[in-house]
Structures are given as structure tokens and as C-alpha cells.
Design a protein around this motif. Structure first.
Motif, PDB file in Angstrom:
ATOM      1  N   VAL A 157       0.846  -1.195   0.000  1.00  0.00           N
ATOM      2  CA  VAL A 157       0.000   0.000   0.000  1.00  0.00           C
ATOM      3  C   VAL A 157       0.882   1.245   0.000  1.00  0.00           C
ATOM      4  CG1 VAL A 157      -1.657   1.360   1.336  1.00  0.00           C
ATOM      5  CG2 VAL A 157      -1.914  -1.113   1.199  1.00  0.00           C
ATOM      6  N   GLU A 158       0.648   2.126  -0.933  1.00  0.00           N
ATOM      7  CA  GLU A 158       1.363   3.397  -0.966  1.00  0.00           C
ATOM      8  C   GLU A 158       0.570   4.434  -0.174  1.00  0.00           C
ATOM      9  OE1 GLU A 158       2.223   4.661  -4.933  1.00  0.00           O
ATOM     10  OE2 GLU A 158       2.948   2.691  -5.564  1.00  0.00           O
ATOM     11  N   TYR A 159       1.277   5.325   0.482  1.00  0.00           N
ATOM     12  CA  TYR A 159       0.598   6.391   1.227  1.00  0.00           C
ATOM     13  C   TYR A 159       1.292   7.728   0.986  1.00  0.00           C
ATOM     14  CZ  TYR A 159       4.424   5.456   4.536  1.00  0.00           C
ATOM     15  OH  TYR A 159       5.653   5.264   5.097  1.00  0.00           O
ATOM     16  N   ARG A 160       0.509   8.776   1.026  1.00  0.00           N
ATOM     17  CA  ARG A 160       1.041  10.123   0.832  1.00  0.00           C
ATOM     18  C   ARG A 160       0.127  11.118   1.520  1.00  0.00           C
ATOM     19  NH1 ARG A 160       2.679  12.912  -4.980  1.00  0.00           N
ATOM     20  NH2 ARG A 160       3.690  14.763  -4.094  1.00  0.00           N
ATOM     21  N   VAL A 161       0.705  11.985   2.329  1.00  0.00           N
ATOM     22  CA  VAL A 161      -0.103  12.955   3.052  1.00  0.00           C
ATOM     23  C   VAL A 161      -0.721  13.957   2.082  1.00  0.00           C
ATOM     24  CG1 VAL A 161       1.829  14.538   3.506  1.00  0.00           C
ATOM     25  CG2 VAL A 161      -0.163  14.520   5.039  1.00  0.00           C
ATOM     26  N   GLU A 162      -2.010  14.244   2.270  1.00  0.00           N
ATOM     27  CA  GLU A 162      -2.711  15.189   1.413  1.00  0.00           C
ATOM     28  C   GLU A 162      -2.471  16.616   1.903  1.00  0.00           C
ATOM     29  OE1 GLU A 162      -6.746  13.927   1.723  1.00  0.00           O
ATOM     30  OE2 GLU A 162      -6.390  11.993   0.756  1.00  0.00           O
ATOM     31  N   LYS A 163      -2.954  17.573   1.142  1.00  0.00           N
ATOM     32  CA  LYS A 163      -2.774  18.984   1.501  1.00  0.00           C
ATOM     33  C   LYS A 163      -3.380  19.308   2.867  1.00  0.00           C
ATOM     34  CE  LYS A 163      -2.691  20.683  -3.275  1.00  0.00           C
ATOM     35  NZ  LYS A 163      -3.358  21.548  -4.286  1.00  0.00           N
ATOM     36  N   THR A 164      -4.406  18.549   3.237  1.00  0.00           N
ATOM     37  CA  THR A 164      -5.084  18.781   4.515  1.00  0.00           C
ATOM     38  C   THR A 164      -4.376  18.096   5.687  1.00  0.00           C
ATOM     39  OG1 THR A 164      -6.500  16.873   4.033  1.00  0.00           O
ATOM     40  CG2 THR A 164      -7.341  19.047   3.441  1.00  0.00           C
ATOM     41  N   GLY A 165      -3.278  17.381   5.404  1.00  0.00           N
ATOM     42  CA  GLY A 165      -2.544  16.707   6.456  1.00  0.00           C
ATOM     43  C   GLY A 165      -3.078  15.322   6.784  1.00  0.00           C
ATOM     44  N   ILE A 166      -3.937  14.780   5.908  1.00  0.00           N
ATOM     45  CA  ILE A 166      -4.552  13.486   6.153  1.00  0.00           C
ATOM     46  C   ILE A 166      -3.981  12.416   5.216  1.00  0.00           C
ATOM     47  CG2 ILE A 166      -6.728  12.181   6.095  1.00  0.00           C
ATOM     48  CD1 ILE A 166      -8.183  14.754   6.806  1.00  0.00           C
ATOM     49  N   ILE A 167      -3.817  11.219   5.763  1.00  0.00           N
ATOM     50  CA  ILE A 167      -3.401  10.062   4.969  1.00  0.00           C
ATOM     51  C   ILE A 167      -4.539   9.052   4.973  1.00  0.00           C
ATOM     52  CG2 ILE A 167      -1.973   7.978   5.062  1.00  0.00           C
ATOM     53  CD1 ILE A 167       0.404   9.679   5.673  1.00  0.00           C
ATOM     54  N   HIS A 168      -4.941   8.584   3.783  1.00  0.00           N
ATOM     55  CA  HIS A 168      -5.980   7.562   3.645  1.00  0.00           C
ATOM     56  C   HIS A 168      -5.349   6.294   3.082  1.00  0.00           C
ATOM     57  CE1 HIS A 168      -8.602  11.202   3.493  1.00  0.00           C
ATOM     58  NE2 HIS A 168      -9.441  10.422   4.151  1.00  0.00           N
ATOM     59  N   ALA A 169      -5.832   5.147   3.531  1.00  0.00           N
ATOM     60  CA  ALA A 169      -5.328   3.892   2.969  1.00  0.00           C
ATOM     61  C   ALA A 169      -6.284   2.743   3.270  1.00  0.00           C
ATOM     62  CB  ALA A 169      -3.952   3.568   3.530  1.00  0.00           C
ATOM     63  N   PRO A 170      -6.367   1.774   2.352  1.00  0.00           N
ATOM     64  CA  PRO A 170      -7.160   0.565   2.614  1.00  0.00           C
ATOM     65  C   PRO A 170      -6.332  -0.406   3.439  1.00  0.00           C
ATOM     66  CG  PRO A 170      -6.191   0.428   0.442  1.00  0.00           C
ATOM     67  CD  PRO A 170      -5.798   1.781   0.990  1.00  0.00           C
ATOM     68  N   ILE A 171      -6.957  -1.100   4.382  1.00  0.00           N
ATOM     69  CA  ILE A 171      -6.212  -2.069   5.191  1.00  0.00           C
ATOM     70  C   ILE A 171      -6.868  -3.456   5.164  1.00  0.00           C
ATOM     71  CG2 ILE A 171      -5.151  -0.382   6.733  1.00  0.00           C
ATOM     72  CD1 ILE A 171      -7.363  -1.106   8.792  1.00  0.00           C
ATOM     73  N   GLY A 172      -7.789  -3.667   4.218  1.00  0.00           N
ATOM     74  CA  GLY A 172      -8.408  -4.985   4.104  1.00  0.00           C
ATOM     75  C   GLY A 172      -9.870  -4.911   3.728  1.00  0.00           C
TER      76      GLY A 172
END
Length: 230
Positions: free
Chosen positions: A161-176
Motif C-alpha cells: 500500500v502506498e501512502y502520501r499525506v494530502e494537503k489537509t494533512g490526512i493520509i488515507h489507505a485501505p487495510i483490508g
């Protein structure tokens, strides 16, 4: 303000909005309140105490979830010579060079992740304006620009899973998926949050993990206690 359906409202009634849940409690609740006809994705959203506008506060990387994401992603590899066979043997769905570049320029985007060997980046760079906005551009920071094609493809197929902080300071990711055993969701959640904590940038000041929320695709967010993660 967006209106939610009856199923969402019914699920929301089972969530205490004033409680900061433990990870196990939150994930168990996500599973229990899911009432869709399809196998929903379980997602995590982490609000970080960083300002992404500053270069020294960027948070970006990738992590292999031990139990995968429940989704098999299609992988395109830009390679030549012996690396073509290596990519095919590793399970890549598409492999090519200039021919793939031309295909994408014509409007084809039938893949989820792109990997490139370093020697191909001069050619792949032509696709920057097409792949960049879609988050599909190979990047050495997340391991998708490498000569170790075998490892890169196998990790993606296994649940990277790749992750990158958005402009709002939030990181979203699927975990299953909701169908995962609770223990597997917990393990994936733990692995992902540990990766985010380790990726804390030197420029981050104060509280790093501000809020953590888990949810299913169609379900309400369930807040966790961020202090339990650090």
C-alpha cells in the motif's frame, strides 16, 4: 451537507461518537455494522500534525500489509531486455517499453500500479502529465522505480500500500476487507500505523498523530484514541 441513506443511519446509531475506541474494538465494530451486499473495503484515515506545504514535513512511502488488501491490483512494468522476462515471471499483468508509453498516450489506463526500471525513466517521463495527476507515476520513494522488478511486482501483488499525506494533512489507505478475520485486520492496521509513525518527518513539531478513524466503504467513521498508537 451530504445526506446518508437508512443503512448508514442505522449503522451510525451503533457508534458512540463521544468514545475514542481501542483498535480492536473499532475494527470489530466496523465489521459488525457493515450491511452492504458487497464486501466493503476497510479504510483508515490519519490526521497528522504536519504542514505538507513544507518539504521537510512530507510523509510518503509504502508498506506491505501482512494479510494483503483483499484486492489484486493490475501491475504495468516498463522494462527492456532480461527485465521483461523477470517482470512476467513475477506476475506483472503488462510489460513493455515505448509501446506501452504510446498506448497510454492514446488514452489507455488499464492498470493500478506502474513500475519502471531506472533506465526506462527517461522514456516514462514523457507520461508525467498523464500519470502524475492519477498517482500512477513510478517513484523511487515508494519502490516503483527499481531494477529489482521481481520484488517490486511480488510486493504489490501481495498487498503493498502506498501512502502520501494530502494537503489537509490526512493520509488515507485501505487495510483490508470487512470479510477479513478480525485478527488479520488488526495485524494490517498495526503494520500500517507503525509505518506512518516511523515516517515522521524531521520538521514535524508537537503531536504527530492527531486523529485516527477507521470505516468501511459505506459506513460511518469510528474514532480511535491516537495516544494508544504512539
Amino acid at each position: 451537507m451530504a445526506k446518508h441513506g437508512k443503512k448508514y443511519q442505522e449503522a451510525l446509531k451503533k457508534v458512540d461518537r463521544n468514545t475514542l475506541y481501542e483498535p480492536k474494538q473499532a475494527l470489530e465494530l466496523v465489521k459488525n455494522i457493515s450491511n452492504s451486499k458487497f464486501d466493503e473495503t476497510v479504510e483508515v484515515a490519519i490526521k497528522l500534525g504536519v504542514d505538507p506545504r513544507h518539504a521537510d514535513q512530507q510523509v510518503r512511502g509504502a508498506v506491505v500489509l501482512p494479510n494483503g488488501t483483499g484486492k489484486t491490483r493490475k501491475v504495468l512494468v516498463f522494462a527492456k531486455g532480461e527485465k521483461v522476462k523477470e517482470a512476467e515471471n513475477a506476475g506483472a499483468d503488462f510489460v513493455g517499453a515505448e509501446d506501452m508509453v504510446a498506448k497510454i498516450q492514446e488514452g489507455w489506463f488499464g492498470f493500478d500500479v506502474a513500475v519502471a526500471t531506472p533506465d526506462m525513466m527517461g522514456t516514462v517521463g514523457k507520461l508525467g502529465k498523464l500519470l502524475g495527476p492519477k498517482g500512477l507515476m513510478p517513484n523511487p520513494k515508494v519502490g516503483t522505480v527499481t531494477f529489482d522488478v521481481d520484488r517490486a511486482v511480488k510486493e504489490i501483488k501481495a498487498g503493498k500500500v502506498e501512502y502520501r499525506v494530502e494537503k489537509t494533512g490526512i493520509i488515507h489507505a485501505p487495510i483490508g476487507k470487512v470479510s477479513f478475520d478480525l485478527e488479520k485486520l488488526e495485524e494490517n492496521f498495526q503494520t500500517f500505523t507503525e509505518a506512518i509513525i516511523k515516517a515522521k518527518p524531521p520538521g514535524a513539531k508537537g503531536q504527530y498523530i492527531k486523529t485516527v478513524t477507521v470505516s468501511s466503504t459505506m459506513g460511518p467513521g469510528i474514532k480511535l484514541n491516537p495516544l494508544k498508537l504512539v
